[in-house]
Design an enzyme around this catalytic site. Sequence first.
Site, PDB file in Angstrom:
ATOM      1  N   PHE A  33       0.826  -1.212   0.000  1.00  0.00           N
ATOM      2  CA  PHE A  33       0.000   0.000   0.000  1.00  0.00           C
ATOM      3  C   PHE A  33       0.863   1.266   0.000  1.00  0.00           C
ATOM      4  CE2 PHE A  33      -3.052  -3.031   1.823  1.00  0.00           C
ATOM      5  CZ  PHE A  33      -4.138  -2.776   0.994  1.00  0.00           C
ATOM      6  N   VAL A  98      15.618  -7.314  -2.438  1.00  0.00           N
ATOM      7  CA  VAL A  98      16.647  -6.387  -1.952  1.00  0.00           C
ATOM      8  C   VAL A  98      17.383  -7.046  -0.794  1.00  0.00           C
ATOM      9  CG1 VAL A  98      17.002  -4.138  -0.841  1.00  0.00           C
ATOM     10  CG2 VAL A  98      15.373  -4.373  -2.715  1.00  0.00           C
ATOM     11  N   GLU A 194     -10.795 -12.795  12.244  1.00  0.00           N
ATOM     12  CA  GLU A 194     -11.430 -12.929  10.923  1.00  0.00           C
ATOM     13  C   GLU A 194     -11.282 -14.350  10.381  1.00  0.00           C
ATOM     14  OE1 GLU A 194     -11.027  -8.199   9.746  1.00  0.00           O
ATOM     15  OE2 GLU A 194      -9.720  -9.609   8.735  1.00  0.00           O
ATOM     16  N   ASP A 323       4.113  -0.058   7.260  1.00  0.00           N
ATOM     17  CA  ASP A 323       4.324  -0.906   8.440  1.00  0.00           C
ATOM     18  C   ASP A 323       5.766  -0.908   8.925  1.00  0.00           C
ATOM     19  OD1 ASP A 323       1.700  -1.576   8.330  1.00  0.00           O
ATOM     20  OD2 ASP A 323       1.988  -3.718   7.948  1.00  0.00           O
ATOM     21  N   ALA A 338      -3.625  -0.239   6.653  1.00  0.00           N
ATOM     22  CA  ALA A 338      -3.522   0.164   5.251  1.00  0.00           C
ATOM     23  C   ALA A 338      -3.636   1.685   5.077  1.00  0.00           C
ATOM     24  CB  ALA A 338      -4.587  -0.550   4.435  1.00  0.00           C
ATOM     25  N   GLN A 339      -4.597   2.312   5.782  1.00  0.00           N
ATOM     26  CA  GLN A 339      -4.765   3.753   5.531  1.00  0.00           C
ATOM     27  C   GLN A 339      -3.558   4.552   5.993  1.00  0.00           C
ATOM     28  OE1 GLN A 339      -7.631   5.660   7.960  1.00  0.00           O
ATOM     29  NE2 GLN A 339      -8.490   3.790   8.784  1.00  0.00           N
TER      30      GLN A 339
HETATM   31  C1  LIG Z   1      -3.751 -10.838   6.892  1.00  0.00           C
HETATM   32  C2  LIG Z   1      -3.747  -9.351   7.035  1.00  0.00           C
HETATM   33  C3  LIG Z   1      -4.953  -8.660   7.157  1.00  0.00           C
HETATM   34  C4  LIG Z   1      -4.968  -7.276   7.281  1.00  0.00           C
HETATM   35  N1  LIG Z   1      -6.169  -6.615   7.386  1.00  0.00           N
HETATM   36  C5  LIG Z   1      -6.195  -5.266   7.418  1.00  0.00           C
HETATM   37  C6  LIG Z   1      -7.431  -4.555   7.429  1.00  0.00           C
HETATM   38  O1  LIG Z   1      -8.506  -5.171   7.431  1.00  0.00           O
HETATM   39  N2  LIG Z   1      -7.398  -3.204   7.440  1.00  0.00           N
HETATM   40  C7  LIG Z   1      -6.204  -2.503   7.432  1.00  0.00           C
HETATM   41  O2  LIG Z   1      -6.219  -1.272   7.408  1.00  0.00           O
HETATM   42  N3  LIG Z   1      -5.031  -3.140   7.439  1.00  0.00           N
HETATM   43  C8  LIG Z   1      -4.990  -4.512   7.426  1.00  0.00           C
HETATM   44  N4  LIG Z   1      -3.792  -5.171   7.421  1.00  0.00           N
HETATM   45  C9  LIG Z   1      -2.554  -4.374   7.508  1.00  0.00           C
HETATM   46  C10 LIG Z   1      -2.194  -3.781   6.157  1.00  0.00           C
HETATM   47  O3  LIG Z   1      -2.310  -4.742   5.157  1.00  0.00           O
HETATM   48  C11 LIG Z   1      -0.777  -3.247   6.268  1.00  0.00           C
HETATM   49  O4  LIG Z   1      -0.766  -2.206   7.223  1.00  0.00           O
HETATM   50  C12 LIG Z   1      -0.284  -2.722   4.924  1.00  0.00           C
HETATM   51  O5  LIG Z   1      -0.253  -3.754   3.978  1.00  0.00           O
HETATM   52  C13 LIG Z   1       1.095  -2.115   5.065  1.00  0.00           C
HETATM   53  O6  LIG Z   1       1.517  -1.690   3.818  1.00  0.00           O
HETATM   54  P1  LIG Z   1       3.049  -1.627   3.467  1.00  0.00           P
HETATM   55  O7  LIG Z   1       3.112  -1.031   2.103  1.00  0.00           O
HETATM   56  O8  LIG Z   1       3.786  -0.967   4.561  1.00  0.00           O
HETATM   57  O9  LIG Z   1       3.563  -3.138   3.447  1.00  0.00           O
HETATM   58  P2  LIG Z   1       3.079  -4.387   2.596  1.00  0.00           P
HETATM   59  O10 LIG Z   1       1.712  -4.178   2.059  1.00  0.00           O
HETATM   60  O11 LIG Z   1       3.301  -5.573   3.461  1.00  0.00           O
HETATM   61  O12 LIG Z   1       4.073  -4.431   1.360  1.00  0.00           O
HETATM   62  C14 LIG Z   1       5.429  -4.703   1.503  1.00  0.00           C
HETATM   63  C15 LIG Z   1       6.013  -5.078   0.149  1.00  0.00           C
HETATM   64  O13 LIG Z   1       7.413  -5.133   0.268  1.00  0.00           O
HETATM   65  C16 LIG Z   1       7.908  -6.240  -0.461  1.00  0.00           C
HETATM   66  N5  LIG Z   1       9.191  -6.647   0.113  1.00  0.00           N
HETATM   67  C17 LIG Z   1       9.458  -6.990   1.381  1.00  0.00           C
HETATM   68  N6  LIG Z   1      10.744  -7.298   1.536  1.00  0.00           N
HETATM   69  C18 LIG Z   1      11.324  -7.160   0.315  1.00  0.00           C
HETATM   70  C19 LIG Z   1      12.646  -7.346  -0.182  1.00  0.00           C
HETATM   71  N7  LIG Z   1      13.660  -7.743   0.589  1.00  0.00           N
HETATM   72  N8  LIG Z   1      12.884  -7.134  -1.489  1.00  0.00           N
HETATM   73  C20 LIG Z   1      11.893  -6.736  -2.326  1.00  0.00           C
HETATM   74  N9  LIG Z   1      10.621  -6.541  -1.892  1.00  0.00           N
HETATM   75  C21 LIG Z   1      10.338  -6.739  -0.605  1.00  0.00           C
HETATM   76  C22 LIG Z   1       6.817  -7.284  -0.293  1.00  0.00           C
HETATM   77  O14 LIG Z   1       6.880  -8.259  -1.326  1.00  0.00           O
HETATM   78  C23 LIG Z   1       5.551  -6.439  -0.342  1.00  0.00           C
HETATM   79  O15 LIG Z   1       5.039  -6.323  -1.660  1.00  0.00           O
HETATM   80  C24 LIG Z   1      -3.750  -6.553   7.294  1.00  0.00           C
HETATM   81  C25 LIG Z   1      -2.527  -7.246   7.169  1.00  0.00           C
HETATM   82  C26 LIG Z   1      -2.538  -8.630   7.021  1.00  0.00           C
HETATM   83  C27 LIG Z   1      -1.223  -9.365   6.875  1.00  0.00           C
END
Ligand SMILES: Cc1cc2nc3c(=O)[nH]c(=O)nc-3n(C[C@H](O)[C@H](O)[C@H](O)COP(=O)(O)OP(=O)(O)OC[C@H]3O[C@@H](n4cnc5c(N)ncnc54)[C@H](O)[C@@H]3O)c2cc1C
Length: 444
Positions: A33, A98, A194, A323, A338-339
């Site tokens: 996200f 990475v 869930e 995150d 997510a937000q």
């Molecule tokens: C099962 C589950 C349910 C959830 N439900 C909710 C919900 O209902 N509502 C809500 O608001 N939030 C929810 N969340 C939390 C939300 O999904 C996260 O807060 C959000 O995805 C964080 O976004 P991000 O971009 O920081 O990380 P992520 O979405 O986790 O993306 C990280 C990306 O980095 C990539 N990456 C990691 N390490 C490497 C590397 N070494 N090299 C290359 N790429 C790499 C991964 O492949 C991934 O694509 C949920 C999370 C999970 C796991």
Amino acid sequence: MTTVLTRSFPPEKPAAANTAPGKKRVVIVGGGFAGIASARALKRSDVEILLVDRRNHHIFQPLLYQVATAVLAPAEIAAPFRQLEAKQKNLSVLLAEVNGINPVARTIEATCPGAGSRKIEYDFLVVAAGMRPSYFGHDEFARFAPGLKNLNDAETIRTKILGAFELAESTSDDEERARQMTFVLVGAGPTGVELAASIAQLVSVTLRRNFRNIDPAKSRILLLDGGTRVLPTFAESLSRKVAKRLKKLGVEVMNGVKVEKVDDQGVIAAGERIASATVLWTAGVAASPVVKMLGTTMDRAGRALVGPFLDLPESPDVFVVGDAAAMTQDGHPVPGVAQAAIQQGRFVGRLIARRVRGRKEGRPFRYRSKGNMAVVGKNFAILEAGWLRTGGFLTWLVWAALHVLSLPQLQNRFRVQTQWFWSYLTGQRSSRLISEAPRPPASR
Ligand SMILES: Cc1cc2nc3c(=O)[nH]c(=O)nc-3n(C[C@H](O)[C@H](O)[C@H](O)COP(=O)(O)OP(=O)(O)OC[C@H]3O[C@@H](n4cnc5c(N)ncnc54)[C@H](O)[C@@H]3O)c2cc1C
């Protein structure tokens, strides 16, 4: 051997149309996200963006539990990054893991399938690598208790759940049958709740009358947690409502229980063994190891302690968002949802665009919560937004509408709506195929 990538990328492709010398390069690690929001916010900026992810797709994580419980198919909640290239001219995508960052030399090191290790230069780095499951120092549990973070995990869990019923149906050993029909979830946060509720409805509705020797409705679903209540990040009144709802669905909630061991026979919790063939880890999370590569200050969960502009104090051109970032606001941590990830990603994208144009920095980041929701099976969700705390059918309708609208592509929205509609009317789940025969347990 490590190839150093400078301006044009990839080197085999003679300078892509969007790579002009002198343009600033923004490297974004992670297409979740936060990473996608950063890239989009830079759409009209005169920069060259490289999005690096080890997967080729963005995942809508809030609906992963539905893939794990056979409601949806993986493709319905994911979208390939390559489509972004078509939509955004200043963006290229690199499928690579990475595994090193040098903030002094301003390079990252990434391993690409088929091309080995590469060094990639950046002018601005956005680390949006998210979290991974944490087993609180017991990594040996991971073999027996998968967490839920990506599509592979979801498919592993689905195979485990559906396979357990096949093994229960075919065994003549009562004890083994009971073990196969016992599902233990460790951690009563949103994912645990869930998943537990969805498994409860799978066994009582979808699988009803699907077997001759077993009654799936007699399965045990246990939700264990070391804390005092389910969904501890929500108000107590909502936790109580959810606990009541879970009980109605047949989920046994056990609070104040510490899991001491997980092995191929089940778990030992509060000194007692619970025999289970399916243990799922929905407890802790820790930041991606990518954060450690920055050599910056981290909190206990391995997240980078970022400044008010989400940059690192020692490297103002390196940002950590989503995150993977730890930040407090008004004395409270910005939640890992997510937000927050989207708002942080967008903020950093706009900030970089301003810097590139030589504009002033603007105001520091401020998270604006639009409320939190959790769903507990069919027809029931809760919402906490400011003073508003509510739960029930109407909230569930709002939850469903918001989730459909938030899916990454129009085709995802269309497909998810159709699946949900069918599932709502018939109780059936369309993704029940398992490609491998379940493995019988090793003799005890
Ligand atoms: C099962 C589950 C349910 C959830 N439900 C909710 C919900 O209902 N509502 C809500 O608001 N939030 C929810 N969340 C939390 C939300 O999904 C996260 O807060 C959000 O995805 C964080 O976004 P991000 O971009 O920081 O990380 P992520 O979405 O986790 O993306 C990280 C990306 O980095 C990539 N990456 C990691 N390490 C490497 C590397 N070494 N090299 C290359 N790429 C790499 C991964 O492949 C991934 O694509 C949920 C999370 C999970 C796991």
